[in-house]
Design an enzyme around this catalytic site. Structure first.
Site, PDB file in Angstrom:
ATOM      1  N   THR A 229       0.851  -1.181   0.000  1.00  0.00           N
ATOM      2  CA  THR A 229       0.000   0.000   0.000  1.00  0.00           C
ATOM      3  C   THR A 229       0.893   1.238   0.000  1.00  0.00           C
ATOM      4  O   THR A 229       2.106   1.154   0.149  1.00  0.00           O
ATOM      5  CB  THR A 229      -0.949  -0.020   1.224  1.00  0.00           C
ATOM      6  N   CYS A 230       0.281   2.398  -0.201  1.00  0.00           N
ATOM      7  CA  CYS A 230       1.016   3.673  -0.182  1.00  0.00           C
ATOM      8  C   CYS A 230      -0.022   4.773   0.020  1.00  0.00           C
ATOM      9  O   CYS A 230      -0.950   4.611   0.799  1.00  0.00           O
ATOM     10  CB  CYS A 230       1.844   3.863  -1.455  1.00  0.00           C
ATOM     11  N   ALA A 231       0.103   5.873  -0.691  1.00  0.00           N
ATOM     12  CA  ALA A 231      -0.896   6.941  -0.572  1.00  0.00           C
ATOM     13  C   ALA A 231      -2.038   6.733  -1.561  1.00  0.00           C
ATOM     14  O   ALA A 231      -3.207   6.862  -1.209  1.00  0.00           O
ATOM     15  CB  ALA A 231      -0.254   8.305  -0.784  1.00  0.00           C
ATOM     16  N   TRP A 258      -3.923   4.488   1.178  1.00  0.00           N
ATOM     17  CA  TRP A 258      -4.215   5.344   2.325  1.00  0.00           C
ATOM     18  C   TRP A 258      -5.297   6.380   2.035  1.00  0.00           C
ATOM     19  O   TRP A 258      -6.120   6.704   2.899  1.00  0.00           O
ATOM     20  CB  TRP A 258      -2.939   6.040   2.793  1.00  0.00           C
TER      21      TRP A 258
END
Length: 277
Positions: A229-231, A258
């Site tokens: 995952t990330c932004a 996110w």
């Protein structure tokens, strides 16, 4: 192919690798969500890639203007939709320039038309209209994509190790997120491997043994299942590329990441920060 506030299309027109096409990750995206540059429908991707003149027989090499940022996202998009003949140019455009290779400084009409046609093809697909017959055939690989529901279930089940590609300050909730109105912090149980750790000072991907150490030092078992995952689904693909080099070829990405999780009610989708809130 950078997707930040800079004008990537303008950058491409000013300077690019001769003969390169422009792939717009914001245009070739899901038109039904407010979330940025989400994976489009299969038929929309097929129509867009066909409009760019890419076929299933083609070898695709992807690069971006920062060196190592959004190109892995496009690499992941092609792979998740069944095209394995895709590579990321190590070091991207900065390395190409530094090596003294030729640079295209004018934008051919054909490239402009293809890029516009690709975005129009996506819009047409989401409007339920028939675009020109797609020449690119897709084969969706569900195992490379995770949804919000899967991530939420995993918070309790803890079957997969969730790894966040954002920088540590944002992960810990002590630095602001770049998107207005988005709080920082992380999904419960997540570990952090910041995406810049995948590359060296020249923006080239590290060797496999060094990449392995980066994950192991963060407490991640490379023998166990991982989800990324990330932004907003872009820099997670940098970790996916790093893991691919190590030999883990089927690591999924949580596309909404996110930006999706943080916007939902905290009682159902809790946020963890280093301050314990």
């Amino acid at each position: 192919m950078p997707h930040e506030s800079r004008d990537a299309w303008q950058e491409y027109q000013v300077a690019h690798i001769p003969g390169a096409l422009y792939f717009d990750i914001d245009g070739i995206s899901d038109r039904t969500t407010h979330l940025p540059h989400m994976l489009p429908l299969e038929e929309a991707f097929a129509a867009a890639v066909s409009a760019l003149g890419i076929s299933n027989h083609d070898k695709v090499i992807v690069y971006d203007g920062k060196g190592f940022y959004s190109a892995p996202r496009v690499w992941w998009m092609f792979r998740i939709l069944g095209h394995d003949k895709v590579w990321v140019l190590d070091g991207g455009f900065p390395q190409w320039q530094a090596s003294g290779f030729n640079i295209g400084s004018s934008c051919p009409d054909d490239a402009v038309l293809k890029s516009k046609a690709a975005n129009i093809a996506v819009e047409t697909a989401y409007n339920g209209e028939l675009a020109n017959a797609a020449t690119f055939q897709t084969e969706f690989r569900h195992q490379l994509l995770w949804t919000l529901e899967k991530v939420k279930h995993n918070v309790a089940a803890k079957a997969h190790q969730v790894v966040d590609a954002r920088v540590k300050g944002r992960f810990d909730g002590v630095m602001p997120e770049p998107r207005e109105g988005v709080r920082s912090g992380h999904i419960p149980g997540t570990k952090c491997v910041p995406f810049p750790e995948m590359s060296d000072g020249a923006q080239t991907l590290l060797p496999a043994d060094e990449l392995s150490k980066k994950f192991e030092q963060a407490g991640i078992s490379l023998d166990g299942p991982i989800v990324l995952t990330c932004a907003s689904g872009v820099t997670a693909c940098i970790l996916a590329l790093g893991l691919y080099r190590i030999g883990k070829h089927d690591v999924p990405v949580y596309d909404g990441s996110w930006t999706e999780w943080e916007a939902l009610p905290d009682n159902d989708y809790p946020i963890v920060t280093s301050t314990g809130s």
